[in-house]
Design a protein around this motif. Sequence first.
Motif, PDB file in Angstrom:
ATOM      1  N   GLY A  16       0.779  -1.229   0.000  1.00 22.57           N
ATOM      2  CA  GLY A  16       0.000   0.000   0.000  1.00 22.57           C
ATOM      3  C   GLY A  16       0.813   1.282   0.000  1.00 22.57           C
ATOM      4  N   ASP A  17       0.268   2.297  -0.658  1.00 19.93           N
ATOM      5  CA  ASP A  17       0.753   3.652  -0.415  1.00 19.93           C
ATOM      6  C   ASP A  17       0.132   4.127   0.890  1.00 19.93           C
ATOM      7  OD1 ASP A  17       2.164   3.821  -2.830  1.00 19.93           O
ATOM      8  OD2 ASP A  17       0.316   4.242  -3.915  1.00 19.93           O
ATOM      9  N   ARG A  18      -1.048   3.551   1.130  1.00 18.19           N
ATOM     10  CA  ARG A  18      -1.720   3.828   2.398  1.00 18.19           C
ATOM     11  C   ARG A  18      -2.395   2.552   2.869  1.00 18.19           C
ATOM     12  NH1 ARG A  18      -5.615   7.905   0.502  1.00 18.19           N
ATOM     13  NH2 ARG A  18      -6.886   7.420   2.286  1.00 18.19           N
ATOM     14  N   VAL A  19      -2.541   2.395   4.169  1.00 19.08           N
ATOM     15  CA  VAL A  19      -3.309   1.273   4.706  1.00 19.08           C
ATOM     16  C   VAL A  19      -4.472   1.839   5.498  1.00 19.08           C
ATOM     17  CG1 VAL A  19      -3.294  -0.723   6.239  1.00 19.08           C
ATOM     18  CG2 VAL A  19      -1.267  -0.196   4.866  1.00 19.08           C
ATOM     19  N   VAL A  20      -5.668   1.411   5.113  1.00 19.36           N
ATOM     20  CA  VAL A  20      -6.863   1.863   5.814  1.00 19.36           C
ATOM     21  C   VAL A  20      -7.387   0.709   6.643  1.00 19.36           C
ATOM     22  CG1 VAL A  20      -9.249   2.593   5.535  1.00 19.36           C
ATOM     23  CG2 VAL A  20      -7.459   3.558   4.073  1.00 19.36           C
ATOM     24  N   VAL A  21      -7.594   0.969   7.926  1.00 16.14           N
ATOM     25  CA  VAL A  21      -8.094  -0.083   8.809  1.00 16.14           C
ATOM     26  C   VAL A  21      -9.557   0.182   9.109  1.00 16.14           C
ATOM     27  CG1 VAL A  21      -7.792  -1.234  11.024  1.00 16.14           C
ATOM     28  CG2 VAL A  21      -5.803  -0.261   9.842  1.00 16.14           C
ATOM     29  N   LEU A  22     -10.376  -0.820   8.842  1.00 13.69           N
ATOM     30  CA  LEU A  22     -11.799  -0.674   9.170  1.00 13.69           C
ATOM     31  C   LEU A  22     -12.062  -1.303  10.530  1.00 13.69           C
ATOM     32  CD1 LEU A  22     -13.848  -1.382   5.914  1.00 13.69           C
ATOM     33  CD2 LEU A  22     -12.952   0.768   6.802  1.00 13.69           C
ATOM     34  N   SER A  23     -13.026  -0.716  11.212  1.00 11.57           N
ATOM     35  CA  SER A  23     -13.372  -1.231  12.538  1.00 11.57           C
ATOM     36  C   SER A  23     -14.348  -2.391  12.388  1.00 11.57           C
ATOM     37  CB  SER A  23     -14.042  -0.139  13.350  1.00 11.57           C
ATOM     38  OG  SER A  23     -15.334   0.109  12.822  1.00 11.57           O
ATOM     39  N   ARG A  24     -14.558  -3.079  13.475  1.00 11.02           N
ATOM     40  CA  ARG A  24     -15.554  -4.148  13.543  1.00 11.02           C
ATOM     41  C   ARG A  24     -16.912  -3.637  13.044  1.00 11.02           C
ATOM     42  NH1 ARG A  24     -14.714  -8.627  15.218  1.00 11.02           N
ATOM     43  NH2 ARG A  24     -12.590  -8.312  15.956  1.00 11.02           N
ATOM     44  N   SER A  25     -17.714  -4.565  12.554  1.00  9.90           N
ATOM     45  CA  SER A  25     -19.002  -4.245  11.942  1.00  9.90           C
ATOM     46  C   SER A  25     -19.905  -3.494  12.915  1.00  9.90           C
ATOM     47  CB  SER A  25     -19.690  -5.545  11.528  1.00  9.90           C
ATOM     48  OG  SER A  25     -20.942  -5.287  11.027  1.00  9.90           O
ATOM     49  N   PRO A  26     -20.672  -2.478  12.514  1.00  7.92           N
ATOM     50  CA  PRO A  26     -20.674  -1.829  11.196  1.00  7.92           C
ATOM     51  C   PRO A  26     -19.379  -1.047  10.954  1.00  7.92           C
ATOM     52  CG  PRO A  26     -22.137  -0.674  12.710  1.00  7.92           C
ATOM     53  CD  PRO A  26     -21.685  -1.906  13.403  1.00  7.92           C
ATOM     54  N   GLY A  27     -18.734  -1.365   9.850  1.00  9.71           N
ATOM     55  CA  GLY A  27     -17.411  -0.838   9.582  1.00  9.71           C
ATOM     56  C   GLY A  27     -17.327   0.677   9.418  1.00  9.71           C
ATOM     57  N   THR A  28     -16.343   1.254  10.089  1.00 15.03           N
ATOM     58  CA  THR A  28     -15.989   2.655   9.856  1.00 15.03           C
ATOM     59  C   THR A  28     -14.462   2.703   9.784  1.00 15.03           C
ATOM     60  OG1 THR A  28     -15.965   2.968  12.240  1.00 15.03           O
ATOM     61  CG2 THR A  28     -17.940   3.704  11.074  1.00 15.03           C
ATOM     62  N   VAL A  29     -13.920   3.811   9.330  1.00 16.44           N
ATOM     63  CA  VAL A  29     -12.463   3.883   9.217  1.00 16.44           C
ATOM     64  C   VAL A  29     -11.864   4.075  10.609  1.00 16.44           C
ATOM     65  CG1 VAL A  29     -10.530   5.153   8.255  1.00 16.44           C
ATOM     66  CG2 VAL A  29     -12.588   4.786   6.891  1.00 16.44           C
ATOM     67  N   ALA A  30     -11.095   3.079  11.035  1.00 16.06           N
ATOM     68  CA  ALA A  30     -10.507   3.151  12.369  1.00 16.06           C
ATOM     69  C   ALA A  30      -9.092   3.703  12.309  1.00 16.06           C
ATOM     70  CB  ALA A  30     -10.494   1.765  13.018  1.00 16.06           C
ATOM     71  N   GLY A  31      -8.524   3.695  11.147  1.00 21.09           N
ATOM     72  CA  GLY A  31      -7.173   4.224  11.028  1.00 21.09           C
ATOM     73  C   GLY A  31      -6.811   4.347   9.562  1.00 21.09           C
ATOM     74  N   ASP A  32      -5.964   5.319   9.256  1.00 25.75           N
ATOM     75  CA  ASP A  32      -5.590   5.555   7.870  1.00 25.75           C
ATOM     76  C   ASP A  32      -4.110   5.933   7.877  1.00 25.75           C
ATOM     77  OD1 ASP A  32      -5.239   6.413   5.290  1.00 25.75           O
ATOM     78  OD2 ASP A  32      -7.187   7.421   5.172  1.00 25.75           O
ATOM     79  N   LEU A  33      -3.263   4.966   7.560  1.00 27.12           N
ATOM     80  CA  LEU A  33      -1.830   5.182   7.715  1.00 27.12           C
ATOM     81  C   LEU A  33      -1.143   5.399   6.385  1.00 27.12           C
ATOM     82  CD1 LEU A  33      -1.080   2.274  10.228  1.00 27.12           C
ATOM     83  CD2 LEU A  33      -1.696   4.648  10.728  1.00 27.12           C
ATOM     84  N   GLN A  34      -0.349   6.432   6.311  1.00 26.12           N
ATOM     85  CA  GLN A  34       0.484   6.673   5.132  1.00 26.12           C
ATOM     86  C   GLN A  34       1.685   5.727   5.212  1.00 26.12           C
ATOM     87  OE1 GLN A  34      -0.748   9.127   3.119  1.00 26.12           O
ATOM     88  NE2 GLN A  34       0.683   8.482   1.524  1.00 26.12           N
ATOM     89  N   VAL A  35       1.971   5.031   4.141  1.00 27.11           N
ATOM     90  CA  VAL A  35       3.125   4.134   4.156  1.00 27.11           C
ATOM     91  C   VAL A  35       4.268   4.810   3.415  1.00 27.11           C
ATOM     92  CG1 VAL A  35       4.039   1.891   3.491  1.00 27.11           C
ATOM     93  CG2 VAL A  35       1.638   2.102   4.161  1.00 27.11           C
ATOM     94  N   SER A  36       5.201   5.301   4.184  1.00 30.37           N
ATOM     95  CA  SER A  36       6.291   6.030   3.534  1.00 30.37           C
ATOM     96  C   SER A  36       7.496   5.129   3.365  1.00 30.37           C
ATOM     97  CB  SER A  36       6.638   7.287   4.344  1.00 30.37           C
ATOM     98  OG  SER A  36       6.601   6.975   5.721  1.00 30.37           O
ATOM     99  N   LEU A  37       7.312   4.124   2.526  1.00 26.60           N
ATOM    100  CA  LEU A  37       8.414   3.211   2.231  1.00 26.60           C
ATOM    101  C   LEU A  37       8.928   3.528   0.840  1.00 26.60           C
ATOM    102  CD1 LEU A  37       6.954  -0.147   3.579  1.00 26.60           C
ATOM    103  CD2 LEU A  37       9.100   0.904   4.323  1.00 26.60           C
ATOM    104  N   PRO A  38      10.215   3.326   0.639  1.00 24.42           N
ATOM    105  CA  PRO A  38      10.764   3.668  -0.672  1.00 24.42           C
ATOM    106  C   PRO A  38      10.225   2.769  -1.780  1.00 24.42           C
ATOM    107  CG  PRO A  38      12.382   2.501   0.680  1.00 24.42           C
ATOM    108  CD  PRO A  38      11.232   2.805   1.561  1.00 24.42           C
ATOM    109  N   SER A  39      10.056   3.367  -2.969  1.00 25.27           N
ATOM    110  CA  SER A  39       9.660   2.603  -4.149  1.00 25.27           C
ATOM    111  C   SER A  39      10.882   2.452  -5.028  1.00 25.27           C
ATOM    112  CB  SER A  39       8.582   3.358  -4.921  1.00 25.27           C
ATOM    113  OG  SER A  39       7.331   3.113  -4.330  1.00 25.27           O
TER     114      SER A  39
END
Lengths: 255, 255, 252, 305, 221
Positions: B198-221
Amino acid sequence: MLEIIDVTHTYGAYQALGGVKLTLAEGELVCVVGPSGCGKSTLLRCVAGLVQPTGGRILLDGVPVSQTPDNLAVVFQDYSRSLFPWMSAAANVALPLRRKGMDRASRRTAAMEALEQVGLAGAAGKYPWEMSGGMQQRVSIARALAYRPSLLLMDEPFGSVDAQTREDLEDLVLRVCAHHGMTIMLVTHDIDESVYLGDRVVVLSRSPGTVAGDLQVSLPSPRDQIATREHETFVRLRAEVGRLIRGNQLSPQET
Amino acid sequence: MLEIIDVTHTYGAYQALGGVKLTLAEGELVCVVGPSGCGKSTLLRCVAGLVQPTGGRILLDGVPVSQTPDNLAVVFQDYSRSLFPWMSAAANVALPLRRKGMDRASRRTAAMEALEQVGLAGAAGKYPWEMSGGMQQRVSIARALAYRPSLLLMDEPFGSVDAQTREDLEDLVLRVCAHHGMTIMLVTHDIDESVYLGDRVVVLSRSPGTVAGDLQVSLPSPRDQIATREHETFVRLRAEVGRLIRGNQLSPQET
Amino acid sequence: MRTRSTRVLRGAVGVAGLLVAAELALRAGHVTLLPLVSTVLLRAAELTVDGEFLSAAASTLASWAAGLALTVAVGIPIGLLLGAMPKVEAVVRPLIEFLRPIPSVALIPLAILVFTEQLHLRAAIVIYAACWPVLINTIYGLKDVDPVAKETLRSFGFGPLAVLVRVSLPSAAPFIATGIRLAASVAIVLAVSVELVAGGTDGVGVYIIKAGGGGRTDLMIAATVLTGLFGLLVNVAFVAVERKVFRWRHAR
Amino acid sequence: SGSDTGSTSTNANGPEKTTLKVGILPIPDAAPIQIAIDKGFFKEEGLSIDLSIEEGAAKALPKVAGGTLDVTLANYVSAFSIQQAGLGKFKIIADSFQAAPDTFVIMVAKDSPIKTPADLAGKKIAVNTLNNIGTLAVTQTLKVSGVTVNPSQFVPMPLPDMAAALKNGTVDAAWMAEPFISINQKQGAQKLVDSMAGPTADFPVAGWGVSEDFYNKNPKTVAAFQRAVAKAQQLASTDRKVVEAALPKYSKIDAATAAVITLGKYPTTLNEGRLQRVADLMTELGYLKGHFDVKPLIAAPSTAG
Amino acid sequence: MYELWFSGPVTHVFLTDDALDTFPPSLGRLLVGWVAASLAGIVLGLAIGRSRVLSDFLDPVIDFGRAVPPPMLVPIFFALFRIGTPTQIATIVFGVIWPVLINAVDGAATVDRQHLETAKVFGLSRPQVIGRIIVPSAMPKIVAGLRLSLSLALIMMVISELVGSTSGIGYRLMTAQQNFLITDVWGCIVLLGVLGYLLNSSFLLVENRILGWHSRARQNA
Ligand SMILES: Nc1ncnc2c1ncn2[C@@H]1O[C@H](COP(=O)(O)OP(=O)(O)OP(=O)(O)O)[C@@H](O)[C@H]1O
Ligand SMILES: Nc1ncnc2c1ncn2[C@@H]1O[C@H](COP(=O)(O)OP(=O)(O)OP(=O)(O)O)[C@@H](O)[C@H]1O
Ligand SMILES: [Mg+2]
Ligand SMILES: [Mg+2]
């Protein structure tokens, strides 16, 4: 308990299995890994008596397997097609229990208990097509566990669940296996998982599949998700299995 | 490019999505992780215009998605049911290319090329039911890649293939994505994979799903299977995502 | 695996068993008014080289083929339309359900007043009766298509028509084929029945009327038996084609 | 309507229409038309004939009205009923068949307890068609024996089925025509009473009908048809052998059966008075509503030769 | 037509005595015949669909029987049974069994292999496999067959009443035709249409109960 002797299988002209030799002792949990399409599912289907090997023999407790053996359960790779869409999750789990001569109430109790173990207590009344992929997969695991087979075959059973659930299910299988003395043959693609779960890890070669490696996993029981995975043997075996799959070459130990 | 604004979805009385807010930039590869049954597939189906969100809006290039958007491809979680059993692997891959107005010969060439990329050059003439689970899954990936969509949705696309193939496919997706500037939304259960891809990883929460976290992945390409996974950021992010899924709690950074 | 010859052999045994049982029952004298099976078979054999019967059969064959071809040409598109658009189906369903149970036999006297050409009359009646299996099986077949398969194509941006043609139709095709197979026999039955009821210059039904007028029960039954035999052959042909075309379905 | 399809003669004196579709029933009534074809009488008149086998007059007459057929053999009871029901306007252009003793008989099973017509009171009687010549003849015959028949006593069924019905007791008696009388007699059934005796003796049975429209448009064709049929009627009424030879050609009455069956009469003239008798009996028994004048239907040949 | 059937007294729900005489026996035979044919068709169809040997032996007989015009069999039934209710029911059964049978064969022969394997693996007994896997799987097709055969039953009821019957809707239709009462003929036809519609509507209600899972599973999006 289970002896697989030089088993081959050909679909039409295509050879899927090229002479597999493998023995499982009573109560053993053997993980099978191997490249995609190498014949793992085919091997499981042979053991389950769903397809006849075109060569070799399979003995269960010394008796050749010609039909589906008694007291067997399978978690299919294609779990969604192995659930019956006209039945709720609970009914799907309870159905095989009829064979055990259990009455309605105890079937229901056993089904609910198994569903709870896989984290689906709330979804007992849902139909398969009302469930997510991971939930369907867990229903089919619950069905197999509730059945308390003496031989359990699992084909990629945790492929569709999240990491956390996967760990829980892994531990559940280990617990149930130890508690009820089941013999388990489990196909997985996750090398870590194979080492974590297995008493032995069997590596199949590229198609036509043969046994490319058979590693004893001498990790302490009970396993623990954190401690075991940090264990030195774990790390070594994991690398070993990885090398076997990649290179199809035997490890120095075995040559 | 893709804006998901407070999207909710309810199946009958059951709320699967509880207001998801998410934006994808052009050419971005966003991985979505979350517990089983939290609504990841549902979210993907909403974006694909296959189900209508019961609340919120989805904008693609500023235009609300009411039907299936143009130039979209989906790899379904239930890959075996999404292949057409009356067509060979090559025909399955070639079919969507009709939409691109390609002639027969170039459809065939493109299909063969895509199958080769996923390691199925030899299985082009096989029917889905003649293939192993992992092979079927790769056919459906090949189909999506051959289509060269501008938006690609993948739902657990590598769940049924072995570790080695999985890595190859991951790198294939990264390459194709970079090369053709696709925007990709990829659901996975493998935390390592989500961070790796991912360029970003989005974590959804337990159902009913909402965005629990949205992480920028700053790893080299470009990413590299060995180097990237040993990268310190990788290790940190992996732990972070793990914690988010487990606890559903926000990381200290974001509060 | 079983070979074609064992299949044929077993089928022949099945038919022979039925015939022998019937012959024995008749000889045992329970039903003295029917001609013996052996007599009927002999007559049937004679009919196969009888010029008059053959020309009658050719005429019936023509109305059967015309009727069935039109049934397929009309029934499948309408079935697809209704199967794909449940709302439209809900609207026209009362009409269909009203028309379906009306016996073609009852319509023949009215149809006689409308169609002056013998072939038109016969084909029209055949279509009326034979289109229902095609229609209903098409509608049910479409309802049985895997939604994931449909969604797959939709997600690639194909429109409803393309989804219908490329997914729903092939996936429902085996069931539609069953409908056509049903319709083929219904069409045979009706092609003969309409001749029985409406008469005409020739046709198997007309031949049966003649035989009836002469009190030749043996000929009537022999002609009927040959009709059944034709149905059998048609079915064998259909099944063979289905097996070939829909191999994916049984292998799955 | 489509009655003027087919080849049309250019010869001003010839028939307007030279190819005729003619409906017949595969029973002895239709013998003369086969004779006329075989002897070339139609050819002499410049006509060629396409025979169409009909299931009954009730289906054939609508075909005439609709134009599928040009001419049909029709029994008078059906013809009058249809005409009164308003389902078409017809002309009877020639007589064809008339009852003779023992041509239409009420039969019972071999060992039937029914010995006289009077025993049939309240019993079930098979007829081939309801409200037609069979019911008419039976009702009238039993009336003579003092039995009033209730219409619900009649059980409709095809003639070939009657043997079984008699045997297994589904019906107590059956009204039959030839060749079924002979066939059933051979199998042991018995004649109870001739239904065409006394008041129904020499009862007119069937004639040739066309639509009024056809009649008006094709006078020469009709006349030619009449002449050809008249010659055949003449032959049929005098030479039984000719009829026997004709029967197997259009029906499945084989030569052996043809040789033994009782034949009716083949009248050579179309007599208005005789037909009025049919209509009057129909009115009497309620088959027709009120008086029915047959005169407008009759189109006898203009010159009686 | 209205006068014919529906001008009866209120106490008879407006149906005339005539209608009351005509409907119940006809409908009774129709239902008995349809139910008998359906049961026979389902049982036989499932057996043939699952057993190659049985299908080898019986297929030709069935295909032969299917192409025989039922009106032509009336005389044979009639010689076998006696005219009246038995012959009529036999005619109805023979006429309507085919769609159920053929669709049941088809449904049983094409049960998802994975379903059967699952059942086998868990050692379900033969009756359980049939009752819990094969029947529900084949049910959508069987139901299509049942629906086809229900209206066919109405048609066969009419045909069975054309010969040797003295009551019933078919008999009424025939007498109307033979007396050239065209309005009555239309009356009968409309009546059959209405009856067919009502039967079908009741059938759809039942179908919704049996196949609820199916339509909901197939709707999805
Ligand atoms: N057709 C449906 N009808 C009713 N409920 C449904 C339906 N489809 C999904 N659900 C419910 O919606 C919730 C979300 O399902 P979804 O398939 O989106 O989960 P997911 O995140 O993809 O899970 P997984 O990782 O297991 O595939 C689940 O709880 C499921 O039971
Ligand atoms: N029904 C079939 N007909 C023909 N070939 C088949 C059939 N089933 C499997 N095969 C072939 O046999 C080989 C082994 O298949 P199998 O399903 O056993 O593989 P697998 O090891 O389970 O792979 P995966 O990990 O991808 O599930 C594959 O190459 C496949 O193409
Ligand atoms: Mg597999
Ligand atoms: Mg999902």
